[in-house]
Design a protein around this motif. Structure first.
Motif, PDB file in Angstrom:
ATOM      1  N   GLY A   6       0.841  -1.211   0.175  1.00 38.26           N
ATOM      2  CA  GLY A   6       0.082  -0.019  -0.038  1.00 38.26           C
ATOM      3  C   GLY A   6       0.801   1.234   0.074  1.00 38.26           C
ATOM      4  N   LEU A   7       2.155   1.040  -0.087  1.00 42.03           N
ATOM      5  CA  LEU A   7       2.964   2.209   0.114  1.00 42.03           C
ATOM      6  C   LEU A   7       3.029   2.756  -1.155  1.00 42.03           C
ATOM      7  N   GLN A   8       2.934   2.173  -2.162  1.00 42.67           N
ATOM      8  CA  GLN A   8       2.900   2.418  -3.560  1.00 42.67           C
ATOM      9  C   GLN A   8       1.916   3.267  -4.208  1.00 42.67           C
ATOM     10  N   VAL A  56      11.691  11.924  -3.013  1.00 46.68           N
ATOM     11  CA  VAL A  56      11.860  11.644  -1.519  1.00 46.68           C
ATOM     12  C   VAL A  56      10.947  10.584  -1.337  1.00 46.68           C
ATOM     13  N   GLY A  57      11.358   9.445  -1.024  1.00 40.64           N
ATOM     14  CA  GLY A  57      10.752   8.272  -0.975  1.00 40.64           C
ATOM     15  C   GLY A  57      10.343   7.464  -2.142  1.00 40.64           C
ATOM     16  N   THR A  58      11.340   6.331  -2.429  1.00 40.53           N
ATOM     17  CA  THR A  58      11.002   5.962  -3.595  1.00 40.53           C
ATOM     18  C   THR A  58      10.683   4.392  -3.331  1.00 40.53           C
ATOM     19  N   PHE A  59      10.823   3.831  -2.497  1.00 38.86           N
ATOM     20  CA  PHE A  59      10.269   2.154  -2.046  1.00 38.86           C
ATOM     21  C   PHE A  59      10.692   1.251  -3.365  1.00 38.86           C
ATOM     22  N   THR A  60       9.802   0.463  -3.904  1.00 41.15           N
ATOM     23  CA  THR A  60      10.191  -0.175  -4.846  1.00 41.15           C
ATOM     24  C   THR A  60      10.201   0.197  -6.086  1.00 41.15           C
ATOM     25  N   GLY A  61      10.070   1.678  -6.328  1.00 43.28           N
ATOM     26  CA  GLY A  61      10.296   2.393  -7.761  1.00 43.28           C
ATOM     27  C   GLY A  61       9.280   2.795  -8.527  1.00 43.28           C
ATOM     28  N   TYR A  62       8.097   2.318  -8.053  1.00 46.46           N
ATOM     29  CA  TYR A  62       6.934   2.594  -8.970  1.00 46.46           C
ATOM     30  C   TYR A  62       6.988   4.350  -9.272  1.00 46.46           C
ATOM     31  N   SER A  63       6.612   5.121  -8.434  1.00 47.51           N
ATOM     32  CA  SER A  63       6.408   6.555  -8.968  1.00 47.51           C
ATOM     33  C   SER A  63       7.862   7.184  -9.483  1.00 47.51           C
ATOM     34  N   SER A  64       8.916   6.494  -9.328  1.00 43.12           N
ATOM     35  CA  SER A  64      10.202   7.039  -9.795  1.00 43.12           C
ATOM     36  C   SER A  64      10.208   6.693 -11.304  1.00 43.12           C
ATOM     37  N   ILE A  68       7.414  14.489  -3.168  1.00 44.12           N
ATOM     38  CA  ILE A  68       7.665  14.215  -1.506  1.00 44.12           C
ATOM     39  C   ILE A  68       6.587  12.933  -1.566  1.00 44.12           C
ATOM     40  N   ASP A  69       7.075  11.604  -1.038  1.00 39.63           N
ATOM     41  CA  ASP A  69       6.548  10.670  -0.490  1.00 39.63           C
ATOM     42  C   ASP A  69       7.085   9.692   0.524  1.00 39.63           C
ATOM     43  N   ALA A  70       7.629  10.503   1.526  1.00 37.99           N
ATOM     44  CA  ALA A  70       8.416   9.520   2.595  1.00 37.99           C
ATOM     45  C   ALA A  70       7.949   9.610   3.709  1.00 37.99           C
TER      46      ALA A  70
HETATM   47  C1  LIG Z   1       5.186   5.671   1.024  1.00 33.66           C
HETATM   48  S1  LIG Z   1       6.797   5.042   0.637  1.00 33.66           S
HETATM   49  C2  LIG Z   1       7.231   5.614  -1.059  1.00 33.66           C
HETATM   50  C3  LIG Z   1       6.307   4.897  -2.166  1.00 33.66           C
HETATM   51  C4  LIG Z   1       6.984   5.512  -3.622  1.00 33.66           C
HETATM   52  N1  LIG Z   1       6.668   6.848  -3.829  1.00 33.66           N
HETATM   53  C5  LIG Z   1       5.902   4.435  -4.686  1.00 33.66           C
HETATM   54  O1  LIG Z   1       5.211   4.930  -5.388  1.00 33.66           O
HETATM   55  O2  LIG Z   1       6.312   3.229  -5.088  1.00 33.66           O
HETATM   56  C6  LIG Z   1       7.896   5.787   1.391  1.00 33.66           C
HETATM   57  C7  LIG Z   1       9.333   5.668   1.477  1.00 33.66           C
HETATM   58  O3  LIG Z   1      10.109   6.494   2.198  1.00 33.66           O
HETATM   59  C8  LIG Z   1      11.304   6.008   2.465  1.00 33.66           C
HETATM   60  N2  LIG Z   1      11.548   6.636   3.753  1.00 33.66           N
HETATM   61  C9  LIG Z   1      11.032   6.644   5.227  1.00 33.66           C
HETATM   62  N3  LIG Z   1      11.791   7.449   5.775  1.00 33.66           N
HETATM   63  C10 LIG Z   1      12.800   8.116   5.086  1.00 33.66           C
HETATM   64  C11 LIG Z   1      13.659   8.997   5.293  1.00 33.66           C
HETATM   65  N4  LIG Z   1      13.971   9.727   6.421  1.00 33.66           N
HETATM   66  N5  LIG Z   1      14.565   9.564   4.299  1.00 33.66           N
HETATM   67  C12 LIG Z   1      14.512   8.917   2.910  1.00 33.66           C
HETATM   68  N6  LIG Z   1      13.365   7.907   2.835  1.00 33.66           N
HETATM   69  C13 LIG Z   1      12.538   7.652   3.663  1.00 33.66           C
HETATM   70  C14 LIG Z   1      10.837   4.383   3.082  1.00 33.66           C
HETATM   71  O4  LIG Z   1      11.863   3.529   3.111  1.00 33.66           O
HETATM   72  C15 LIG Z   1       9.754   4.272   2.010  1.00 33.66           C
HETATM   73  O5  LIG Z   1      10.491   3.539   1.033  1.00 33.66           O
END
Ligand SMILES: C[S@@+](CC[C@H](N)C(=O)[O-])C[C@H]1O[C@@H](n2cnc3c(N)ncnc32)[C@H](O)[C@@H]1O
Length: 219
Positions: free
Chosen positions: A43-45, A69-77, A141-143
């Motif tokens: 659900g983070l994606q 800011v916040g890449t997770f498994t890469g979808y948004s990037s 921004i999504d972290a």
């Molecule tokens: C909601 S997910 C991002 C989802 C991503 N944008 C996507 O659509 O797939 C949040 C991400 O922020 C990262 N994160 C959490 N705290 C962070 C920090 N202080 N600095 C950088 N990344 C952080 C997490 O590891 C996670 O991968």
């Protein structure tokens, strides 16, 4: 004609997705692999229509340099990178080597690896280390939500006039308007939303896409 935004039922959401440009096979495979490997965290994606919107917006804006800011498994990037020109550049900030190892594999599969630079570590440090005169055309921004205001304050001065900032989860699943909701995360989003709308350097709109997507343009 209507003066407010329709609520999306699951059926209307499915219709909207079916009548938007189709998600490419690499993104579909990434969503599937993320769900299989990280079922608790899938659900983070971001969702497919948000991704398509972000690709279109990146392309329409003519952006060349982006930061996420916040890449997770890469979808948004991948969605942003696909909207950049071949010589574009996207810096991706995340703290998780495990989750971003999946992103790295899919940047290759999507043919955007040469445009993406991963910065592993707390994003606030990565942002502060960027040159003060760095000029980005688009930011996402999504972290961690408690970090949003800090990320915003580092990013806004580094966005060129006319450039775009997208901020995810600004509805916090409607908890922003629940007075009984006192969690640190929700309060951080409320504080961020108040901070952003009062920022004289941007004009912005909150869009009811996904869990609320704020779209700001640097004046
Ligand atoms: C909601 S997910 C991002 C989802 C991503 N944008 C996507 O659509 O797939 C949040 C991400 O922020 C990262 N994160 C959490 N705290 C962070 C920090 N202080 N600095 C950088 N990344 C952080 C997490 O590891 C996670 O991968």
């Amino acid at each position: 004609m209507t003066r407010s935004t329709e609520q999306l039922s699951p059926a209307l959401h499915a219709y909207l997705v079916a009548h938007s440009s189709p998600v490419d096979a690499v993104l579909a495979a990434l969503a599937e692999e993320t769900a299989q490997r990280f079922p608790e965290d899938q659900g983070l994606q971001i969702g497919p229509e948000q991704g398509t919107f972000m690709t279109l917006l990146t392309r329409l804006s003519g952006a060349r340099h982006g930061i996420e800011v916040g890449t997770f498994t890469g979808y948004s990037s991948i969605c942003i990178a696909q909207g950049l020109p071949a010589d574009g550049h996207l810096i991706c900030c995340d703290v998780s080597a495990e989750w971003t190892s999946v992103a790295r594999a899919y940047w290759d599969k999507a043919g955007v690896a040469d445009r993406v630079e991963l910065q592993l570590g707390p994003a606030i440090g990565t942002l502060r280390a960027l040159p003060a005169d760095a000029a980005f055309d688009i930011a996402f921004i999504d972290a961690d939500k408690t970090g949003y205001t800090g990320y915003w304050d580092e990013i806004v001065p580094r966005i060129r006039p006319g450039g775009i900032i997208l901020v995810d989860n600004t509805f916090s699943h409607a908890r922003v308007i629940d007075a009984a909701e006192r969690s640190e995360t929700v309060q951080a989003i409320r504080d961020f939303n108040d901070h952003a709308v009062a920022d004289y350097r941007v004009e912005l709109v909150m869009l009811p896409i996904g869990d609320g997507l704020t779209l700001a343009r640097r004046k």
